[in-house]
Design a protein around this motif. Structure first.
Motif: not given
Length: 407
Positions: A197-206
């Protein structure tokens, strides 16, 4: 009575050629009659007799199960199954029972040993990987040894045919607690590739950006990750991390550029002004400061309704590094804020050689000098009622440019 008679006969002749058959009959008889203790005692007497390791192992397996499951003599069962493993280190059934006993007794040290031996006994990498994950969880959750947990999860990752999210999650947790930031950053990058999911990728990026910035001091890389997030959409956590990097002085130019882009897009004029003014304080060169002051003036005038503040910044910009832009903008605001005297003083401070030398100002281009003296002449002659100074300023313009004497 039948069992006792059979047991006595076996004990009387342990070298009998028919011993194996007699023992099998005794096991059947003892099991049928639930004579667990007498049967265990008999098997303990018999087990030393066979020279055949395979049969001896079979007797030990029966004895061990009776001790563990019927008599609940766990320590005796452990001793028995250790003898099995001495004959066959890969006896998975023996390891199963030893693992069960360790779990019942919550003997995590014993469980650790069983899992390690199980890993050695297994042939397939996929099977060994499963046990390594269990071993890592044991170290992490029950023994509290993150170093060993990380090693187990890392070994599981090496054996995996393709990246496994559960294994990577274990490495993520343990590397985080151990503050092994280079390894943690690598794991997060791998997790990101698997995130559905996009939200998971964003959380990992942060999280990756935080590790890069706080753990490794790699602010350029961290800001590149955060910029990738913020260029697509607003994100409070990503923005807060950029802001922290900017506020603590770890990075000004790149972080400032990201903040300015976001604040301009979201219409946060106060936030944008604050960033620019901080950049002014930190700028090392006068021309950079002057350009930023012009930007600050534009925000104050157009967005925040503060022409006086805008004019003050334009005057400061001129004092630092006069340009056609800041002079023209200041002239445009001077009438509105009654700033002709302040503007004249600002320009005079730049063209006065004594002041310029004292403040280490750069030598001005002749065209800029002509612009400044011409502006001074107009201000003194038309706005400030000082014709003498106006004439002197215009004479300087004539000296700098090819103009007709009638000028």
């Amino acid at each position: 009575d039948a069992f006792d008679a059979l047991a006595d006969g076996i004990r009387a002749d342990l070298d009998s050629d028919g011993l194996q058959k007699l023992v099998a009959e005794a096991v059947d008889s003892g099991t049928a009659g639930e004579l667990w203790q007498p049967l265990a005692t008999l098997l303990s007497d018999v087990v030393t007799a066979p020279s055949d390791d395979k049969w001896r192992q079979q007797i030990l397996m029966v004895l061990g199960r009776i001790q563990a499951e019927r008599l609940l003599f766990h320590e005796d069962a452990r001793t028995t199954f250790e003898k099995v493993l001495a004959i066959d280190p890969g006896a998975l059934e023996a390891l199963d029972v030893l693992e069960s006993i360790a779990m019942q007794q919550q003997d995590f040290t014993a469980l650790e040993g069983v899992l390690i031996r199980r890993i050695d006994a297994l042939k397939l990498d996929s099977d060994r990987q499963v046990v390594l994950v269990r071993l890592g969880a044991l170290y992490e959750d029950l023994i509290g040894d993150d170093e060993k947990a990380a090693a187990a999860f890392a070994r599981a990752a090496e054996l995996a045919a393709e990246p496994d999210r559960a294994v990577l999650a274990g490495l993520h947790r343990t590397y985080d607690r151990l503050e092994r930031f280079p390894e943690l950053a690598d794991v997060i990058r791998k997790e990101r590739l698997l995130a559905p999911q996009d939200w998971e990728r964003i959380a990992l990026d942060i999280e990756l950006a935080a590790v890069l910035a706080d753990g490794l001091g790699q602010f350029d890389d961290a800001l590149a990750v955060l910029d990738g997030i913020l260029c697509d959409a607003d994100n409070d956590k990503a923005l807060a991390l950029v802001r922290r990097i900017f506020d603590d002085g770890s990075d000004t130019d790149t972080a400032g550029s990201i903040l300015r882009t976001v604040y301009a897009r979201t219409g946060d004029s106060a936030g944008l002004l604050g960033v620019i003014e901080t950049m002014i304080e930190r700028a090392g060169r006068n021309d950079a400061k002057a350009a930023l002051l012009v930007q600050a003036a534009g925000i104050l005038s157009a967005d925040l309704g503060d022409p006086s503040g805008a004019f003050e910044r334009l005057a400061s910009s001129i004092r630092l590094f006069p340009t056609e832009e800041n002079v023209t903008l200041a002239l445009g605001l001077a009438q509105e804020v009654d700033g002709f005297r302040l503007l004249a003083d600002a320009i005079q401070s730049v063209v006065d050689p004594d002041v310029a030398a004292a403040e280490d100002l750069p030598e001005l281009d002749p065209e800029i000098q002509a612009l400044l003296f011409g502006t001074l002449g107009n201000l003194y002659g038309r706005k400030l009622g000082q014709p003498g100074k106006a004439v002197m300023a215009m004479e300087r313009v004539m000296a700098l440019t090819d103009v007709d004497e009638s000028f």
